[in-house]
Design a protein around this motif. Sequence first.
Motif, PDB file in Angstrom:
ATOM      1  N   ASN A   1       4.551   4.185  19.828  1.00  0.00           N
ATOM      2  CA  ASN A   1       3.219   4.801  19.788  1.00  0.00           C
ATOM      3  C   ASN A   1       2.476   4.543  18.487  1.00  0.00           C
ATOM      4  N   LYS A   2       3.202   4.386  17.391  1.00  0.00           N
ATOM      5  CA  LYS A   2       2.565   4.335  16.074  1.00  0.00           C
ATOM      6  C   LYS A   2       2.510   2.929  15.460  1.00  0.00           C
ATOM      7  N   ARG A   3       3.384   2.025  15.869  1.00  0.00           N
ATOM      8  CA  ARG A   3       3.378   0.674  15.291  1.00  0.00           C
ATOM      9  C   ARG A   3       2.211  -0.125  15.863  1.00  0.00           C
ATOM     10  N   THR A   4       1.277  -0.503  15.001  1.00  0.00           N
ATOM     11  CA  THR A   4       0.119  -1.269  15.432  1.00  0.00           C
ATOM     12  C   THR A   4      -0.030  -2.519  14.565  1.00  0.00           C
ATOM     13  N   ILE A   5      -0.740  -3.492  15.098  1.00  0.00           N
ATOM     14  CA  ILE A   5      -0.957  -4.734  14.369  1.00  0.00           C
ATOM     15  C   ILE A   5      -1.783  -4.481  13.115  1.00  0.00           C
ATOM     16  N   ARG A   6      -2.768  -3.594  13.217  1.00  0.00           N
ATOM     17  CA  ARG A   6      -3.613  -3.294  12.058  1.00  0.00           C
ATOM     18  C   ARG A   6      -2.796  -2.687  10.928  1.00  0.00           C
ATOM     19  N   LYS A   7      -1.912  -1.747  11.246  1.00  0.00           N
ATOM     20  CA  LYS A   7      -1.069  -1.141  10.216  1.00  0.00           C
ATOM     21  C   LYS A   7      -0.114  -2.178   9.619  1.00  0.00           C
ATOM     22  N   ALA A   8       0.413  -3.043  10.470  1.00  0.00           N
ATOM     23  CA  ALA A   8       1.311  -4.084   9.979  1.00  0.00           C
ATOM     24  C   ALA A   8       0.581  -5.019   9.020  1.00  0.00           C
ATOM     25  N   ALA A   9      -0.654  -5.382   9.346  1.00  0.00           N
ATOM     26  CA  ALA A   9      -1.437  -6.253   8.467  1.00  0.00           C
ATOM     27  C   ALA A   9      -1.707  -5.577   7.129  1.00  0.00           C
ATOM     28  N   ALA A  10      -1.967  -4.263   7.154  1.00  0.00           N
ATOM     29  CA  ALA A  10      -2.212  -3.517   5.917  1.00  0.00           C
ATOM     30  C   ALA A  10      -0.957  -3.486   5.042  1.00  0.00           C
ATOM     31  N   VAL A  11       0.201  -3.298   5.668  1.00  0.00           N
ATOM     32  CA  VAL A  11       1.462  -3.289   4.923  1.00  0.00           C
ATOM     33  C   VAL A  11       1.722  -4.660   4.297  1.00  0.00           C
ATOM     34  N   VAL A  12       1.447  -5.714   5.040  1.00  0.00           N
ATOM     35  CA  VAL A  12       1.631  -7.072   4.520  1.00  0.00           C
ATOM     36  C   VAL A  12       0.714  -7.320   3.324  1.00  0.00           C
ATOM     37  N   MET A  13      -0.540  -6.893   3.439  1.00  0.00           N
ATOM     38  CA  MET A  13      -1.491  -7.074   2.343  1.00  0.00           C
ATOM     39  C   MET A  13      -1.031  -6.331   1.094  1.00  0.00           C
ATOM     40  N   LEU A  14      -0.517  -5.125   1.270  1.00  0.00           N
ATOM     41  CA  LEU A  14       0.002  -4.350   0.144  1.00  0.00           C
ATOM     42  C   LEU A  14       1.186  -5.054  -0.510  1.00  0.00           C
ATOM     43  N   ALA A  15       2.055  -5.625   0.307  1.00  0.00           N
ATOM     44  CA  ALA A  15       3.221  -6.358  -0.220  1.00  0.00           C
ATOM     45  C   ALA A  15       2.778  -7.539  -1.073  1.00  0.00           C
ATOM     46  N   TRP A  16       1.759  -8.264  -0.632  1.00  0.00           N
ATOM     47  CA  TRP A  16       1.261  -9.403  -1.394  1.00  0.00           C
ATOM     48  C   TRP A  16       0.619  -8.967  -2.711  1.00  0.00           C
ATOM     49  N   ILE A  17      -0.085  -7.858  -2.698  1.00  0.00           N
ATOM     50  CA  ILE A  17      -0.722  -7.350  -3.924  1.00  0.00           C
ATOM     51  C   ILE A  17       0.342  -6.957  -4.950  1.00  0.00           C
ATOM     52  N   ILE A  18       1.380  -6.249  -4.496  1.00  0.00           N
ATOM     53  CA  ILE A  18       2.464  -5.855  -5.401  1.00  0.00           C
ATOM     54  C   ILE A  18       3.196  -7.083  -5.918  1.00  0.00           C
ATOM     55  N   ALA A  19       3.407  -8.064  -5.051  1.00  0.00           N
ATOM     56  CA  ALA A  19       4.068  -9.303  -5.470  1.00  0.00           C
ATOM     57  C   ALA A  19       3.255 -10.023  -6.537  1.00  0.00           C
ATOM     58  N   ALA A  20       1.932 -10.025  -6.390  1.00  0.00           N
ATOM     59  CA  ALA A  20       1.063 -10.658  -7.388  1.00  0.00           C
ATOM     60  C   ALA A  20       1.157  -9.939  -8.727  1.00  0.00           C
ATOM     61  N   ALA A  21       1.252  -8.606  -8.682  1.00  0.00           N
ATOM     62  CA  ALA A  21       1.365  -7.831  -9.917  1.00  0.00           C
ATOM     63  C   ALA A  21       2.666  -8.153 -10.651  1.00  0.00           C
ATOM     64  N   PHE A  22       3.766  -8.281  -9.915  1.00  0.00           N
ATOM     65  CA  PHE A  22       5.051  -8.612 -10.534  1.00  0.00           C
ATOM     66  C   PHE A  22       5.085 -10.049 -11.048  1.00  0.00           C
ATOM     67  N   SER A  23       4.300 -10.934 -10.432  1.00  0.00           N
ATOM     68  CA  SER A  23       4.334 -12.356 -10.797  1.00  0.00           C
ATOM     69  C   SER A  23       3.417 -12.703 -11.957  1.00  0.00           C
ATOM     70  N   SER A  24       2.480 -11.828 -12.267  1.00  0.00           N
ATOM     71  CA  SER A  24       1.489 -12.125 -13.308  1.00  0.00           C
ATOM     72  C   SER A  24       2.100 -12.442 -14.674  1.00  0.00           C
ATOM     73  N   PRO A  25       3.139 -11.723 -15.134  1.00  0.00           N
ATOM     74  CA  PRO A  25       3.718 -12.062 -16.448  1.00  0.00           C
ATOM     75  C   PRO A  25       4.178 -13.507 -16.555  1.00  0.00           C
ATOM     76  N   LEU A  26       4.589 -14.095 -15.446  1.00  0.00           N
ATOM     77  CA  LEU A  26       5.036 -15.486 -15.487  1.00  0.00           C
ATOM     78  C   LEU A  26       3.896 -16.424 -15.866  1.00  0.00           C
ATOM     79  N   ALA A  27       2.681 -16.073 -15.463  1.00  0.00           N
ATOM     80  CA  ALA A  27       1.524 -16.890 -15.836  1.00  0.00           C
ATOM     81  C   ALA A  27       1.120 -16.627 -17.283  1.00  0.00           C
ATOM     82  N   VAL A  28       1.271 -15.400 -17.742  1.00  0.00           N
ATOM     83  CA  VAL A  28       0.862 -15.035 -19.101  1.00  0.00           C
ATOM     84  C   VAL A  28       1.751 -15.710 -20.142  1.00  0.00           C
ATOM     85  N   PHE A  29       3.069 -15.678 -19.929  1.00  0.00           N
ATOM     86  CA  PHE A  29       4.004 -16.171 -20.932  1.00  0.00           C
ATOM     87  C   PHE A  29       4.284 -17.669 -20.823  1.00  0.00           C
ATOM     88  N   ARG A  30       3.861 -18.297 -19.746  1.00  0.00           N
ATOM     89  CA  ARG A  30       4.162 -19.719 -19.571  1.00  0.00           C
ATOM     90  C   ARG A  30       3.335 -20.562 -20.541  1.00  0.00           C
TER      91      ARG A  30
END
Length: 334
Positions: free
Chosen positions: A137-166
């Motif tokens: 009843n609760k699993r929807t494509i829209r919610k799944a897309a939102a979760v994926v987008m959040l995962a990518w944003i968090i991944a970008a935040a963790f990856s940023s130091p690699l660009a700063v220190f390189r």
Amino acid sequence: MNSNPESDYEYDYSPTPSTTPATCTDALCVFLAIATVVIFVLGVAGNGLVIWMAGFKMKKSVNTTWYLSLAVSDFLFCSFLPISVAYMVKKDWVFGLFMCKFTSFILFLNMFSSIFLLVIISVDRCVVVMFPVWAQNKRTIRKAAAVVMLAWIIAAAFSSPLAVFRDIHYDAHEERNICYNNYTSDQQHAAVVFCRFVFGFLMPFLIIIFCYIVIIQKLKLNQSARSKKPIKIMTALIAAFLICWLPFHTFALMELNHHKYESILPTGLVIGATFASANSCLNPFLYAFMGKDFKRKCYALLSKIENAIEEEGRSTVRGTSITTSGEGRLSTVV
């Protein structure tokens, strides 16, 4: 205090210049370069097929959203591997400062996003098994897309130091450029490594283990003792995650005390990076192609290709036969 580029081995495929030639000539380097090329080919082909199937051939669903996102992440990761191979072989960074920073950022962006998506898939499977009615009843494509987008944003935040220190260092002795991590202090180096280990391996691995323990216990209650395939698949998934990522993080932690492990770090970090890359080429087979829908679609696609090839072969044979017969008649007349 800046990092010494000759002792910072992470994604620097060239060990100390005084001990190795300026090109990839030793057996291990050649083997790892070939292995990375194979990973690149399999990863691009496998993930490209998943992207095509999940994005264009299959009905949109929560599961296809996970598979598509994971495939895109792994496809991007594998797409940048030729740059790593070129650096591994030439031991000279010829792509400039921007690409030194951007390549590391994009590689770790996809490393984190891929791992986070594996966690999301594991949690989603656990929820579906434990709470099937709620999930339906609760699993929807829209919610799944939102979760994926959040995962990518968090991944970008963790990856940023690699660009700063390189940064890039020019080695006048060997006349080559080195793309390396230019940390201003040992504390910065340790913070980046521990953060990546905890949030990019330890916590995801524990979450995946917990989810699959719950799923396995549920399956044991609901299935007959003969049905062991889901348990075997889940064991393979956990083993693949551990085997691919544990060497990379182990050598990265050893790098914090690089003076003690200086003799094995250059080789160890490259081997660890190669194993980590292999996870992106294994994911399509472990997560997508094991699904019934994906296998059915793939079999249908392969059948069409096989029929097309057979039809082309029959047409070629018929054309050859007609041509041969015509030539025979012509020769007789002449």
